[in-house]
Design an enzyme around this catalytic site. Structure first.
Site, PDB file in Angstrom:
ATOM      1  N   TYR A   6       0.837  -1.211   0.000  1.00  0.00           N
ATOM      2  CA  TYR A   6       0.000   0.000   0.000  1.00  0.00           C
ATOM      3  C   TYR A   6       0.869   1.258   0.000  1.00  0.00           C
ATOM      4  O   TYR A   6       2.054   1.210   0.337  1.00  0.00           O
ATOM      5  CB  TYR A   6      -0.925  -0.029   1.231  1.00  0.00           C
ATOM      6  CG  TYR A   6      -2.106   0.904   1.120  1.00  0.00           C
ATOM      7  CD1 TYR A   6      -3.034   0.749   0.105  1.00  0.00           C
ATOM      8  CD2 TYR A   6      -2.287   1.950   2.022  1.00  0.00           C
ATOM      9  CE1 TYR A   6      -4.124   1.610  -0.005  1.00  0.00           C
ATOM     10  CE2 TYR A   6      -3.367   2.809   1.928  1.00  0.00           C
ATOM     11  CZ  TYR A   6      -4.283   2.634   0.906  1.00  0.00           C
ATOM     12  OH  TYR A   6      -5.349   3.483   0.803  1.00  0.00           O
ATOM     13  N   SER A  39     -18.930  -3.323  -4.956  1.00  0.00           N
ATOM     14  CA  SER A  39     -17.982  -3.073  -3.856  1.00  0.00           C
ATOM     15  C   SER A  39     -18.646  -2.156  -2.830  1.00  0.00           C
ATOM     16  O   SER A  39     -19.716  -1.594  -3.088  1.00  0.00           O
ATOM     17  CB  SER A  39     -16.721  -2.406  -4.406  1.00  0.00           C
ATOM     18  OG  SER A  39     -17.028  -1.114  -4.893  1.00  0.00           O
ATOM     19  N   GLY A  70      -9.431   2.886  -7.312  1.00  0.00           N
ATOM     20  CA  GLY A  70      -8.950   1.573  -6.876  1.00  0.00           C
ATOM     21  C   GLY A  70      -8.424   0.795  -8.052  1.00  0.00           C
ATOM     22  O   GLY A  70      -8.670   1.155  -9.213  1.00  0.00           O
ATOM     23  N   PHE A  76      -8.511   9.775  -7.190  1.00  0.00           N
ATOM     24  CA  PHE A  76      -8.989  10.240  -5.874  1.00  0.00           C
ATOM     25  C   PHE A  76      -8.505   9.283  -4.790  1.00  0.00           C
ATOM     26  O   PHE A  76      -8.556   8.061  -4.946  1.00  0.00           O
ATOM     27  CB  PHE A  76     -10.533  10.315  -5.845  1.00  0.00           C
ATOM     28  CG  PHE A  76     -11.036  10.772  -4.499  1.00  0.00           C
ATOM     29  CD1 PHE A  76     -10.943  12.107  -4.159  1.00  0.00           C
ATOM     30  CD2 PHE A  76     -11.543   9.870  -3.576  1.00  0.00           C
ATOM     31  CE1 PHE A  76     -11.354  12.544  -2.894  1.00  0.00           C
ATOM     32  CE2 PHE A  76     -11.956  10.294  -2.318  1.00  0.00           C
ATOM     33  CZ  PHE A  76     -11.862  11.634  -1.980  1.00  0.00           C
ATOM     34  N   TRP A  77      -8.056   9.873  -3.680  1.00  0.00           N
ATOM     35  CA  TRP A  77      -7.640   9.079  -2.509  1.00  0.00           C
ATOM     36  C   TRP A  77      -8.205   9.765  -1.270  1.00  0.00           C
ATOM     37  O   TRP A  77      -7.824  10.889  -0.947  1.00  0.00           O
ATOM     38  CB  TRP A  77      -6.110   9.012  -2.443  1.00  0.00           C
ATOM     39  CG  TRP A  77      -5.581   8.074  -1.414  1.00  0.00           C
ATOM     40  CD1 TRP A  77      -6.174   6.934  -0.932  1.00  0.00           C
ATOM     41  CD2 TRP A  77      -4.315   8.171  -0.752  1.00  0.00           C
ATOM     42  NE1 TRP A  77      -5.356   6.317  -0.015  1.00  0.00           N
ATOM     43  CE2 TRP A  77      -4.219   7.050   0.115  1.00  0.00           C
ATOM     44  CE3 TRP A  77      -3.253   9.080  -0.815  1.00  0.00           C
ATOM     45  CZ2 TRP A  77      -3.095   6.826   0.922  1.00  0.00           C
ATOM     46  CZ3 TRP A  77      -2.141   8.849  -0.006  1.00  0.00           C
ATOM     47  CH2 TRP A  77      -2.067   7.737   0.844  1.00  0.00           C
TER      48      TRP A  77
HETATM   49  P1  NDP Z   1     -14.930  -4.291  -1.299  1.00  0.00           P
HETATM   50  O1  NDP Z   1     -14.071  -5.235  -0.541  1.00  0.00           O
HETATM   51  O2  NDP Z   1     -16.212  -3.844  -0.717  1.00  0.00           O
HETATM   52  O3  NDP Z   1     -15.226  -4.940  -2.730  1.00  0.00           O
HETATM   53  C1  NDP Z   1     -14.206  -5.428  -3.551  1.00  0.00           C
HETATM   54  C2  NDP Z   1     -14.658  -5.261  -4.985  1.00  0.00           C
HETATM   55  O4  NDP Z   1     -13.602  -5.555  -5.884  1.00  0.00           O
HETATM   56  C3  NDP Z   1     -15.821  -6.158  -5.380  1.00  0.00           C
HETATM   57  O5  NDP Z   1     -16.672  -5.421  -6.206  1.00  0.00           O
HETATM   58  C4  NDP Z   1     -15.123  -7.263  -6.183  1.00  0.00           C
HETATM   59  O6  NDP Z   1     -15.964  -7.819  -7.147  1.00  0.00           O
HETATM   60  C5  NDP Z   1     -14.055  -6.455  -6.875  1.00  0.00           C
HETATM   61  N1  NDP Z   1     -12.916  -7.254  -7.330  1.00  0.00           N
HETATM   62  C6  NDP Z   1     -12.137  -8.061  -6.585  1.00  0.00           C
HETATM   63  N2  NDP Z   1     -11.150  -8.583  -7.339  1.00  0.00           N
HETATM   64  C7  NDP Z   1     -11.341  -8.090  -8.586  1.00  0.00           C
HETATM   65  C8  NDP Z   1     -10.653  -8.267  -9.834  1.00  0.00           C
HETATM   66  N3  NDP Z   1      -9.566  -9.035  -9.926  1.00  0.00           N
HETATM   67  N4  NDP Z   1     -11.129  -7.626 -10.907  1.00  0.00           N
HETATM   68  C9  NDP Z   1     -12.209  -6.832 -10.828  1.00  0.00           C
HETATM   69  N5  NDP Z   1     -12.905  -6.620  -9.684  1.00  0.00           N
HETATM   70  C10 NDP Z   1     -12.461  -7.250  -8.584  1.00  0.00           C
HETATM   71  O7  NDP Z   1     -14.033  -3.047  -1.710  1.00  0.00           O
HETATM   72  P2  NDP Z   1     -14.072  -1.498  -1.342  1.00  0.00           P
HETATM   73  O8  NDP Z   1     -15.260  -0.866  -1.912  1.00  0.00           O
HETATM   74  O9  NDP Z   1     -13.792  -1.293   0.082  1.00  0.00           O
HETATM   75  O10 NDP Z   1     -12.807  -1.035  -2.206  1.00  0.00           O
HETATM   76  C11 NDP Z   1     -12.811  -1.192  -3.626  1.00  0.00           C
HETATM   77  C12 NDP Z   1     -11.525  -0.597  -4.201  1.00  0.00           C
HETATM   78  O11 NDP Z   1     -11.514   0.779  -3.920  1.00  0.00           O
HETATM   79  C13 NDP Z   1     -10.241  -1.140  -3.589  1.00  0.00           C
HETATM   80  O12 NDP Z   1      -9.250  -1.158  -4.588  1.00  0.00           O
HETATM   81  C14 NDP Z   1      -9.909  -0.123  -2.529  1.00  0.00           C
HETATM   82  O13 NDP Z   1      -8.546  -0.108  -2.184  1.00  0.00           O
HETATM   83  C15 NDP Z   1     -10.342   1.131  -3.223  1.00  0.00           C
HETATM   84  N6  NDP Z   1     -10.694   2.232  -2.336  1.00  0.00           N
HETATM   85  C16 NDP Z   1     -10.076   3.414  -2.589  1.00  0.00           C
HETATM   86  C17 NDP Z   1     -10.369   4.524  -1.860  1.00  0.00           C
HETATM   87  C18 NDP Z   1      -9.703   5.804  -2.201  1.00  0.00           C
HETATM   88  O14 NDP Z   1      -9.810   6.761  -1.457  1.00  0.00           O
HETATM   89  N7  NDP Z   1      -9.016   5.881  -3.321  1.00  0.00           N
HETATM   90  C19 NDP Z   1     -11.310   4.473  -0.737  1.00  0.00           C
HETATM   91  C20 NDP Z   1     -11.978   3.187  -0.600  1.00  0.00           C
HETATM   92  C21 NDP Z   1     -11.647   2.102  -1.375  1.00  0.00           C
HETATM   93  P3  NDP Z   1     -16.402  -9.378  -7.184  1.00  0.00           P
HETATM   94  O15 NDP Z   1     -17.668  -9.473  -6.399  1.00  0.00           O
HETATM   95  O16 NDP Z   1     -16.606  -9.584  -8.650  1.00  0.00           O
HETATM   96  O17 NDP Z   1     -15.283 -10.183  -6.603  1.00  0.00           O
END
Ligand code: NDP
Length: 335
Positions: free
Chosen positions: A55, A155, A247, A270-271
């Site tokens: 990270y 997600s 993400g 965005f972060w």
């Molecule tokens: P969740 O744990 O709630 O959900 C994970 C999601 O990722 C699911 O939709 C899952 O879909 C999908 N996923 C997992 N593996 C893959 C893959 N190989 N290809 C495509 N989709 C995949 O996640 P969050 O909502 O908490 O976070 C989602 C992303 O956003 C992460 O990368 C996280 O780090 C990022 N994030 C960034 C923030 C920022 O400020 N920039 C803030 C919050 C989150 P499936 O059901 O198909 O497995």
């Protein structure tokens, strides 16, 4: 001053191997700090990446896992004015270690939440809904009837985007990966307010054109996946539209198609951690964002993501599930 039961790691690596349940001695309570009893804390992808050591920010080791969660203040130092005993609090910044039963934190690191919202909403409010709200507010001016397209729509962020957009009268086109129970997932997201739910494959098909006979092309695309999925989102944007990447679940870089030339699309990022740090001394922006989200929660317009509560003692199961594809439910540790 007592002990905390905590999920600790001393080296980076695979969470199931490096995370151990241990006992920590609590430091004595300084006059500007607060003793917080953690109530519930989710396992987010960034927590996993932080443990793996991949990270953007990494803690000094040994560290307690978890960046998000809600706790209750049970004691405050003599100079603390911003929080009081009984308050529900969430961490202001990442890296504070929320996967533990008790923690002493500087009062400046805590933000008070109203305790009339559901516990799971509070435990998951500070990261995903904040990210969703900022991305819907800060990049394009969206009016009722406008369209937003997003991948990883199931997600935590995606579910918040669906609900906040619906509350603003904004249509959402929601892209998810195909799976055996796709229709169940589609129904669930539609109940939340999703206008359309489509599979990744559909993004490349001619029927997308049909969709845009009924809805304007998206002004805004939200990308939590990267790789091909992001490229396809860009193709569907309207001229001058913006794709915000937050993400990279596919761990693949983004190829920007000719939309950059012919549609002058904007590619942004965005972060939320940086946003909060930028606003660290400006409580107004943070508080008004949290107020707006709590108002939606009270109005029944913003539910927490689908969650599975797991006792901190069963952390192995929770970590395993948090890393499984297609699980569609956020693992939340309860202390
Ligand atoms: P969740 O744990 O709630 O959900 C994970 C999601 O990722 C699911 O939709 C899952 O879909 C999908 N996923 C997992 N593996 C893959 C893959 N190989 N290809 C495509 N989709 C995949 O996640 P969050 O909502 O908490 O976070 C989602 C992303 O956003 C992460 O990368 C996280 O780090 C990022 N994030 C960034 C923030 C920022 O400020 N920039 C803030 C919050 C989150 P499936 O059901 O198909 O497995």
């Amino acid at each position: 001053a007592g002990e905390s039961t905590a999920l600790v790691y001393t080296t980076h690596g695979e969470p199931s191997q490096v995370i151990k349940l241990g006992t920590l001695q609590l430091p004595s309570l300084g006059d500007k700090s607060a003793l917080v009893k953690m109530l519930a804390a989710p396992i987010n992808p960034s927590d996993i990446n932080m443990i793996q050591g991949t990270y953007a920010i990494l803690p000094d080791l040994p560290a307690v896992g978890g960046n998000e969660g809600v706790g209750q203040v049970i004691e405050v130092g003599s100079k603390v004015k911003t929080v009081k005993v009984g308050d529900w609090v969430i961490p202001r910044d990442a890296g504070l270690g929320t996967w533990q039963t008790l923690v002493v934190l500087s009062a400046d690191d805590l933000v008070t939440l109203p305790s009339d919202i559901p516990l799971l909403s509070a435990a998951t409010l500070g990261v995903n809904p904040c990210t969703a709200l900022r991305m819907l507010s800060d990049f394009e001016e969206l009016k009722p009837g406008d369209t937003v397209i997003q991948n990883a729509a199931n997600s935590g962020v995606g579910q918040a985007v669906i609900q906040i957009a619906a509350a603003k009268g904004v249509h959402t086109i929601n892209v998810v990966r195909d799976r055996p129970d796709l229709s169940q997932l589609t129904d669930r997201l539609k109940v939340m307010g999703a206008t359309h739910v489509i599979k990744e494959e559909t993004l490349r098909r001619p029927e997308m054109k049909e969709l845009f006979k009924f809805y304007p092309r998206p002004k805004l695309a939200l990308n939590g996946v990267g790789g091909k999925s992001a490229t396809e989102l860009l193709r569907h944007l309207q001229s001058g539209g913006t794709m915000v990447t937050y993400g990279g679940m596919a761990k693949q870089p983004i190829t920007v198609p000719s939309a950059l030339i012919f549609k002058d699309v904007k590619v942004r990022g965005f972060w939320v951690t940086q946003w909060k740090r930028n606003h660290g001394h400006n409580d107004k922006a943070l508080c008004s964002m949290l107020d707006e989200l709590c108002t939606l929660i009270r109005a029944g317009k913003l539910s927490p993501p689908a969650c599975t509560e797991v006792s901190i003692k069963d952390f192995h199961k929770a970590l395993d599930n948090a890393m499984k594809p297609y699980i569609s439910t956020k693992q939340v540790l309860v202390m």
